[in-house]
Scaffold this motif. Structure first.
Motif, PDB file in Angstrom:
ATOM      1  N   ASP A 180       1.236   9.402  -5.397  1.00 13.14           N
ATOM      2  CA  ASP A 180       1.475  10.779  -4.957  1.00 13.14           C
ATOM      3  C   ASP A 180       2.549  11.447  -5.814  1.00 13.14           C
ATOM      4  N   HIS A 201       0.831  -1.210   0.000  1.00 11.53           N
ATOM      5  CA  HIS A 201       0.000   0.000   0.000  1.00 11.53           C
ATOM      6  C   HIS A 201       0.863   1.257   0.000  1.00 11.53           C
ATOM      7  N   LEU A 249       0.951   3.992  -2.953  1.00 10.67           N
ATOM      8  CA  LEU A 249       0.469   5.348  -2.702  1.00 10.67           C
ATOM      9  C   LEU A 249       1.587   6.365  -2.932  1.00 10.67           C
ATOM     10  N   THR A 258      -2.524   7.751   6.049  1.00 10.89           N
ATOM     11  CA  THR A 258      -3.358   6.575   6.261  1.00 10.89           C
ATOM     12  C   THR A 258      -2.987   5.935   7.598  1.00 10.89           C
ATOM     13  N   GLU A 307      -7.948   7.716  -4.473  1.00 13.54           N
ATOM     14  CA  GLU A 307      -7.493   9.109  -4.543  1.00 13.54           C
ATOM     15  C   GLU A 307      -8.275   9.891  -5.584  1.00 13.54           C
ATOM     16  N   ARG A 323       1.385  14.658   0.910  1.00 17.86           N
ATOM     17  CA  ARG A 323       0.599  13.931   1.907  1.00 17.86           C
ATOM     18  C   ARG A 323       1.123  14.236   3.303  1.00 17.86           C
ATOM     19  N   ILE A 381      -6.894   2.400  -1.172  1.00 15.30           N
ATOM     20  CA  ILE A 381      -6.420   3.515  -2.015  1.00 15.30           C
ATOM     21  C   ILE A 381      -7.582   3.990  -2.891  1.00 15.30           C
TER      22      ILE A 381
END
Ligand SMILES: [Zn+2]
Lengths: 148, 465
Positions: B102, B94, B98, B340, B352, B109, B350
């Protein structure tokens, strides 16, 4: 993973399920709003039963399924589709035929109390309050799209 | 999302992810046949999972757990350790995914800040009941699941549903039990959802540890304007979650941030499609803002460190018109994304928000952005809204959620601008929050009657006799 059910009118038959080897459910009485009938049809043997939730036999059972059983079968077909119900009950339904007309069981007593308590448990979900705390686990359960 | 961003996203498969997923798969296969009778190769798979943690603080516990389980002594603590290891591997996947997303989106984030875990909440018997059922499942294996084993969870689930702090566990177990019941006897099934059921089992076991370590904590309250991007709808037989994605512009002029807010309702399987919107009806401001495409003015709304607003409808007022496309164009770039929480780190989470435009729809319904192709997840268009695969295929702009599923990136549409009969239309998943607006859907709803009202009447009459 669980095939979604189709929306249907719930007024007459508020509860239908394929469980415990039976098509079973609860049918609201047409004359007394406080009374309900518990109706069931067994898979395989197609033995049927209908009684009030207090186990009083239904007066409409004269050697053939009563109107409650007919309503149960019709609503089950709306909810799950004919194929799924017929497969569960193990019955051949020729094209254009009625499910209930293709059953060849006879009347046999079946426990109503358990079905009724499952119906009450079902209804109890409507009394569980909503929550605004996030439930990330529900990302595993996308809402189903429109069922055909 | 620009073509160059999509190209960057699709080009970067996270390093180590296939190896991590292979270890997860080995464990999941062991759950299929049950830990009660582990064949040698499956015992080796548990060893391999534990081995991946050899150099970490939990390495010893995992090695012991793998050995004990292989020898047939299957205690809860061993299962918890293995579930923790499995979750950590998926957590790492994950994080890598992510980070890649990003980087591609140039999205900043917020870092995760560990907060002290709150006290256990006194549902000890129920969580113990849940752990013990999950242990029985693991011993029997999915292939050994029958009606009796599924029904053994009924009382625990009923009890958990009555405890607000245990809602996550209750909703998850209820969904898992219903799936297993629908598949009974599982032994005769051709193909099992191996990864999925292991995912649900693992998360449930971790949630059933009591306390709430790794769960989101309060991050104070916020005031400002909430611009809605769309609503993601989740549903199983007895629960539905309406999760709104939006951008919060703080009243103090601080940096805009990506937030979510959700309402989860309990329901039954016969309440589905547009009728589900009747269940959260007490949140009138939120529903009105969704249906009328308006912003919301928030005052002192609680916020969690996961970026979730804990919705209080009396702390919100419907504001001016705000369509999701304008909101996305103006605010998505530069908005701060939330961290998260550790427990939630799994690729399934996820989701987004992005704006995609200037694409060509391919024959398969994917979006082609100048040669980079993003697959569209039309399986996630809920029946409670007007979005259809056809409408998405006719679209020219889309606000959606980027997800990762089945080993690839997907776009889940939340709103589209499309051309239908030479007219530009906009449609979003929240359009029917106050009831369907499409004549066909209105008719279908009238035909089905008011399921919620009928069942509430039955409940009122029959439940308290
Ligand atoms: Zn009858």
């Amino acid at each position: 993973m669980v095939p979604p059910v189709r929306p249907r009118k719930l007024a007459k038959v508020p509860f239908v399920e394929l469980a415990d080897g039976r098509l079973q459910g609860v049918v609201s009485s047409g004359s007394d709003i406080g009374r309900v009938y518990v109706s069931s049809i067994a898979a395989g043997t197609h033995a049927y039963n209908c009684s009030t939730n207090n186990n009083r036999p239904c007066g409409g059972l004269y050697g053939a399924p009563c109107k409650h059983l007919q309503a149960l079968a019709a609503e089950a077909v709306l909810q799950y589709g004919l194929d799924r119900v017929a497969r569960y009950l193990r019955v051949e339904v020729p094209e254009g035929a009625d499910l209930i007309g293709c059953l060849d069981g006879s009347h046999e007593p079946a426990p109503a109390a358990m079905v009724f308590s499952r119906f009450l448990r079902h209804l109890a979900y409507l009394e569980v309050p909503d929550t605004t705390m996030p439930i990330p686990e529900l990302h595993w359960f996308p809402a189903p799209g429109t069922v055909g | 999302m620009l073509a160059v961003q999509l190209t960057a996203l699709l080009g970067g498969d996270p390093q180590g992810a296939p190896e991590a997923l292979a270890l997860v798969h080995g464990f999941d296969e062991a759950l299929v046949h049950g830990l009660g009778r582990l064949a040698e190769e499956r015992a080796e798979a548990l060893d391999a999972l534990a081995g991946a943690f050899a150099a970490t603080p939990i390495g010893e516990r995992l090695a012991e757990a793998a050995a004990k389980v292989a020898s047939g002594s299957i205690a809860e603590e061993h299962l918890t350790a293995l579930a923790g290891g499995r979750a950590a591997l998926l957590g790492a996947v994950h994080d890598a995914l992510l980070a890649g997303l990003d980087a591609a989106l140039e999205r900043e984030r917020a870092p995760w800040q560990a907060a002290p875990a709150p006290e256990a909440d006194g549902a000890g018997n129920l969580t113990a009941g849940a752990r013990s059922w999950l242990r029985e499942l693991a011993i029997a294996g999915w292939r050994g699941v029958d009606h009796d084993l599924v029904s053994a969870a009924d009382q625990t689930i009923e009890g958990l549903l009555a405890v607000p702090e245990q809602r996550r566990l209750a909703v998850l177990l209820d969904g898992l039990a219903a799936e297993l019941r629908a598949c009974c006897p599982v032994g005769t099934m051709d193909r099992l959802p191996v990864r999925r059921w292991a995912d649900l089992w693992t998360r449930a076991l971790l949630l059933a540890q009591g306390g709430a370590a790794g769960a989101p904590q309060s991050a104070g309250t916020v005031s400002g304007r909430l611009l809605i991007l769309g609503v993601d709808v989740h549903e199983h037989g007895t629960a539905a979650q309406f999760q709104v994605h939006g951008v919060l512009e703080p009243a103090d002029g601080g940096r805009a941030r990506l937030v979510r807010t959700a309402v989860t309702v309990a329901k039954v399987d016969t309440i589905t499609g547009p009728a589900t919107w009747k269940l959260p009806s007490r949140h009138r401001m939120l529903l009105a803002a969704l249906a009328d495409r308006r912003s919301l003015d928030l005052t002192d709304m609680p916020l969690l460190d996961s970026g979730d607003l804990v919705w209080h409808d009396d702390r919100a007022v419907v504001g001016g018109p705000a369509d999701p496309f304008t909101a996305a164009r103006l605010t998505l770039t530069g908005a701060l994304a939330p961290a998260t929480p550790p427990l939630d780190r799994h690729p399934v989470g996820i989701a987004e928000p992005v704006l995609v435009e200037g694409y060509r729809v391919t024959g398969e319904g994917s979006f082609d952005l100048g040669g980079a192709v993003l697959a569209v997840d039309t399986g996630r268009l809920p029946a409670c809204g007007p979005l259809t695969p056809k409408l998405v295929a006719a679209s020219a702009a889309c606000v959606g959620l980027v997800r990762w599923d089945g080993g690839r990136w997907l776009l889940q549409p939340l709103a589209v601008q499309a051309t239908v009969k030479k007219e530009t239309v906009e449609a979003g998943t929240g359009d029917w929050a106050l009831g369907p607006t499409d004549p066909k859907a209105v008719k279908a709803e009238a035909r089905a009657g008011d399921a919620v009202a009928v069942l509430r009447e039955r409940a009122g009459r029959l439940l308290r006799r």
